[in-house]
Motif scaffolding. Structure first.
Motif, PDB file in Angstrom:
ATOM      1  N   LEU A 321       0.835  -1.207   0.000  1.00 59.77           N
ATOM      2  CA  LEU A 321       0.000   0.000   0.000  1.00 59.77           C
ATOM      3  C   LEU A 321       0.866   1.251   0.000  1.00 59.77           C
ATOM      4  CD1 LEU A 321      -2.743   1.409   0.205  1.00 59.77           C
ATOM      5  CD2 LEU A 321      -2.635   1.110   2.692  1.00 59.77           C
ATOM      6  N   ARG A 340      -3.972   0.233  -5.725  1.00 61.40           N
ATOM      7  CA  ARG A 340      -3.806   0.766  -4.372  1.00 61.40           C
ATOM      8  C   ARG A 340      -5.058   0.490  -3.532  1.00 61.40           C
ATOM      9  NH1 ARG A 340      -5.329   4.842  -1.153  1.00 61.40           N
ATOM     10  NH2 ARG A 340      -6.785   5.573  -2.740  1.00 61.40           N
ATOM     11  N   ALA A 343      -5.020  -3.021  -2.365  1.00 63.30           N
ATOM     12  CA  ALA A 343      -4.110  -3.155  -1.218  1.00 63.30           C
ATOM     13  C   ALA A 343      -4.740  -2.569   0.037  1.00 63.30           C
ATOM     14  CB  ALA A 343      -2.787  -2.470  -1.536  1.00 63.30           C
ATOM     15  N   LEU A 344      -5.461  -1.450  -0.121  1.00 65.62           N
ATOM     16  CA  LEU A 344      -6.151  -0.844   1.026  1.00 65.62           C
ATOM     17  C   LEU A 344      -7.181  -1.813   1.602  1.00 65.62           C
ATOM     18  CD1 LEU A 344      -6.736   1.642   2.810  1.00 65.62           C
ATOM     19  CD2 LEU A 344      -8.366   2.386   1.058  1.00 65.62           C
TER      20      LEU A 344
END
Length: 415
Positions: A321, A340, A343-344
């Motif tokens: 992240l 992203r 990943a969050l």
């Protein structure tokens, strides 16, 4: 070798040798004749097609091609009354009594020619997109269709772009040589971008029936290694790009299932990963840490390095992240932003990622719909299925479509 085998051999040889032969001819006769060099190489392969179909391929097909190309080059320039002028100009720089200059088709000579060609086509006199198109065509052997797909364009536009770029090489009399050391960093950025695009097209082809085209990936890696062998281009960003390529290439054998269906990361057998290539990538990544520069290649390589372990830990996803957030600060792209958010979701949960996704605007492409399906599958299965069907309609290849269909089947069968 049988006639059938000879016919099957030619496409692979064309991909491997077209750019090498063209670069070598341009080194000897100049960039002004780049189109003529392409014609000579193309005619060489046409002769091979006709000759080998009747008599089979020779014992050393590559050497045969280079011999014919050399003869064709001399024949073409003599026919145009230009060969003597070319050799006279070249001989003027030779010591008295030195032998007549010849085409250098040795392996070191070819490597040097390709390195010079990379930097020549990345001359700032040529527009950026034309640089990349020309390099993909001349140095990487892309077809016009493949280049058009890479630029989300059409064949007519690409042909015009290539013609203008070649005319610029002629009009500006751009020398077939490496730039001065002070000019290398700026020119290197374009060179690395070309190799990055070449590897990406091989790793996840949008223009070919096979999703994975190893020969393109390996050609990109070979050219990147050539850059490392030349001290002025052995820079941190070059090492970072090569590290990224090694990490991805290490999973080639695990990316394709028995039915040639591409396998997603989570479905891969990590015992098939090439650990030697992973370790080599790690050495390149370590070398890339020299100096103070942090490029997108460093961050992408760092993300790929984290994925070289199947360990699914909070720390791993926090690092990924962080890398995506820093990558977006350097160069924004919707695709990286969606990654992203994935990943969050692994760090803060799907609800947090979904809340951010829904309050922002993204292009509603297949990646957007796939992420939205992932974030909603536990809360709203009908909506997730709707998103998967939307992604299926936007799939760019049959392999990609098959993966999405499999996701649909899994979700349809879940309780």
């Amino acid at each position: 070798m049988t006639r059938v085998a000879a016919t099957e051999l030619l496409p692979a040889l064309f991909r491997a040798e077209f750019s090498r032969m063209t670069a070598s001819l341009c080194r000897r006769f100049g960039l002004a004749d780049i189109a003529l060099a392409e014609d000579i190489v193309s005619e060489t392969f046409l002769i091979a097609t006709e000759h080998w179909a009747q008599q089979g391929a020779p014992e050393n097909p590559t050497a045969w091609l280079y011999t014919v190309a050399k003869r064709k080059a001399i024949e073409v320039f003599r026919r145009a009354d230009r060969y003597a002028d070319k050799l006279a100009a070249l001989a003027a720089d030779q010591p008295e009594g030195a032998p007549e200059p010849e085409l250098d088709f040795s392996e070191p000579g070819i490597r040097d020619s390709q390195l010079r060609m990379l930097f020549a086509v990345c001359n700032p006199a040529i527009q950026s997109e034309a640089q990349i198109a020309l390099a993909l065509r001349i140095l990487c052997g892309f077809t016009i269709e493949e280049i058009a797909e890479a630029f989300f364009s059409n064949k007519e536009t690409i042909n015009k772009r290539l013609f203008r770029a070649k005319e610029k090489l002629r009009a500006e009399n751009i020398a077939f040589e490496l730039p001065a050391p002070a000019d290398i960093p700026a020119r290197l950025a374009s060179v690395l971008r070309i190799l990055y695009l070449l590897f990406n097209e091989g790793y996840y082809s949008r223009t070919h029936a096979s999703a994975l085209r190893r020969e393109l990936c390996f050609e990109a890696m070979r050219l990147a290694l050539t850059l490392l062998e030349y001290e002025p281009t052995n820079r941190p960003e070059t090492n970072a790009l090569l590290a990224l390529m090694c990490f991805h290439a290490s999973r080639f054998d695990a990316r394709e299932g028995a039915d040639s269906l591409p396998l997603l990361y989570e479905d891969q057998d990590d015992s098939l990963w090439d650990r030697a290539l992973v370790n080599r990538g790690a050495r390149f990544l370590e070398a890339s840490a020299a100096g103070d520069a942090l490029t997108a290649y460093h961050l992408e390589a760092g993300i790929a390095w984290q994925h070289c372990s199947k360990a699914d830990t909070p720390e791993k996803w926090r690092i990924i992240l962080d890398h995506y957030e820093r990558l977006l600060a350097i160069h924004y792209s919707p695709g990286a932003d969606l990654n992203r958010l994935y990943a969050l979701s692994r760090v803060a949960g799907k609800a947090s990622a979904l809340a951010e996704l829904t309050r922002r605007e993204f292009p509603e492409d297949r990646f957007y719909h796939l992420l939205l399906a992932h974030l909603t599958e536990d809360l709203d299965r009908p909506r997730a299925l709707e998103c998967l069907h939307a992604a299926l309609r936007l799939a760019c290849s049959e392999g990609e479509a098959r993966i999405i269909r499999r996701k649909i089947d899994v979700l349809d069968q879940s309780d």
